[in-house]
Write a protein that holds these residues in place. Structure first.
Motif, mmCIF file in Angstrom:
data_model
loop_
_atom_site.group_PDB
_atom_site.id
_atom_site.type_symbol
_atom_site.label_atom_id
_atom_site.label_comp_id
_atom_site.label_asym_id
_atom_site.label_seq_id
_atom_site.Cartn_x
_atom_site.Cartn_y
_atom_site.Cartn_z
ATOM 1 N N CYS A 41 0.777 -1.310 0.046
ATOM 2 C CA CYS A 41 0.002 -0.026 -0.079
ATOM 3 C C CYS A 41 0.815 1.393 0.035
ATOM 4 C CB CYS A 41 -0.959 -0.099 1.208
ATOM 5 S SG CYS A 41 -2.222 -1.415 0.951
ATOM 6 N N LEU A 53 -4.644 2.079 2.360
ATOM 7 C CA LEU A 53 -4.461 1.503 3.676
ATOM 8 C C LEU A 53 -4.821 2.555 4.841
ATOM 9 C CD1 LEU A 53 -3.817 -1.077 4.968
ATOM 10 C CD2 LEU A 53 -1.275 -0.337 5.287
ATOM 11 N N LEU A 70 -8.499 -5.642 8.801
ATOM 12 C CA LEU A 70 -8.616 -5.313 7.350
ATOM 13 C C LEU A 70 -9.784 -5.849 6.730
ATOM 14 C CD1 LEU A 70 -4.741 -5.808 6.316
ATOM 15 C CD2 LEU A 70 -6.036 -3.624 6.809
#
Length: 144
Positions: A41, A53, A70
Motif C-alpha cells: 500500500c 491503507l 482489514l
C-alpha cells in the motif's frame, strides 16, 4: 477507489523496493508498521498519491489483529478484503509491473516488479524483501 499512476513511476518502484530492503535491515518486520500490506500500500501511495491503507494504519499489530482490522463486513477471506479495495483480481499473467500481487497460501500481498517472460513479484515478510517467481503468485490487482 480509482488509482492513476504518476509520471516516473518505474523509477519510484525501483526506489521503493531498494528502500524497503534497507528499512528491513534497520528495523525488521513489524505488523501494522512494516509488513506486506504496508509495503504494497505504501507503493500504491507513492505511485498514485492515494493511500488504500489509510483507514487501517495503526489499527493492527499482529496477523490476527490485521485480519480483524482489514476485513470488512461481508469479507470472508483476505482476498475479499483486497478485492474491496483494489477491484476484481486478475490472473497473474494479466498483471504488469507496479500492480499488486497476491499469494493465497501465505496470505501475502506484494508488488509485481518486472515485465514479460521474467515477471516476478516482491513481498515483504519476516525474512525481508523476497522476490517470488510467477508460479507462486495466485492473483494480481491492476493499479492504474
Amino acid at each position: 477507489m480509482t488509482f492513476e499512476r504518476k509520471a516516473g513511476w518505474p523509477r519510484l518502484l525501483n526506489e521503493h523496493v531498494t528502500q524497503a530492503k534497507a528499512e528491513f535491515r534497520r528495523r525488521g518486520f513489524a505488523w501494522g508498521r512494516f509488513d506486506c500490506a504496508t509495503f504494497a500500500c505504501d507503493w500504491v501511495l507513492k505511485m498514485t498519491g492515494d493511500d488504500p491503507l489509510a483507514d487501517y494504519r495503526g489499527k493492527y499489530d499482529s496477523r490476527e489483529s490485521a485480519i480483524r482490522a482489514l476485513w470488512g463486513e461481508g469479507d470472508k477471506t483476505y482476498l475479499d478484503a483486497l478485492s474491496r479495495v483494489f477491484g476484481v483480481p486478475v490472473h497473474p499473467a494479466h498483471a504488469k509491473r507496479g500492480d499488486i500481487a497476491w499469494i493465497e497460501d501465505d496470505r501475502a500481498v506484494g508488488v509485481f516488479v518486472t515485465e514479460g517472460a521474467h515477471q516476478r513479484a516482491a513481498f515483504l515478510g519476516e525474512n525481508g524483501v523476497v522476490i517470488m517467481p510467477m508460479r507462486y503468485i495466485d492473483a494480481g490487482f491492476v493499479i492504474g
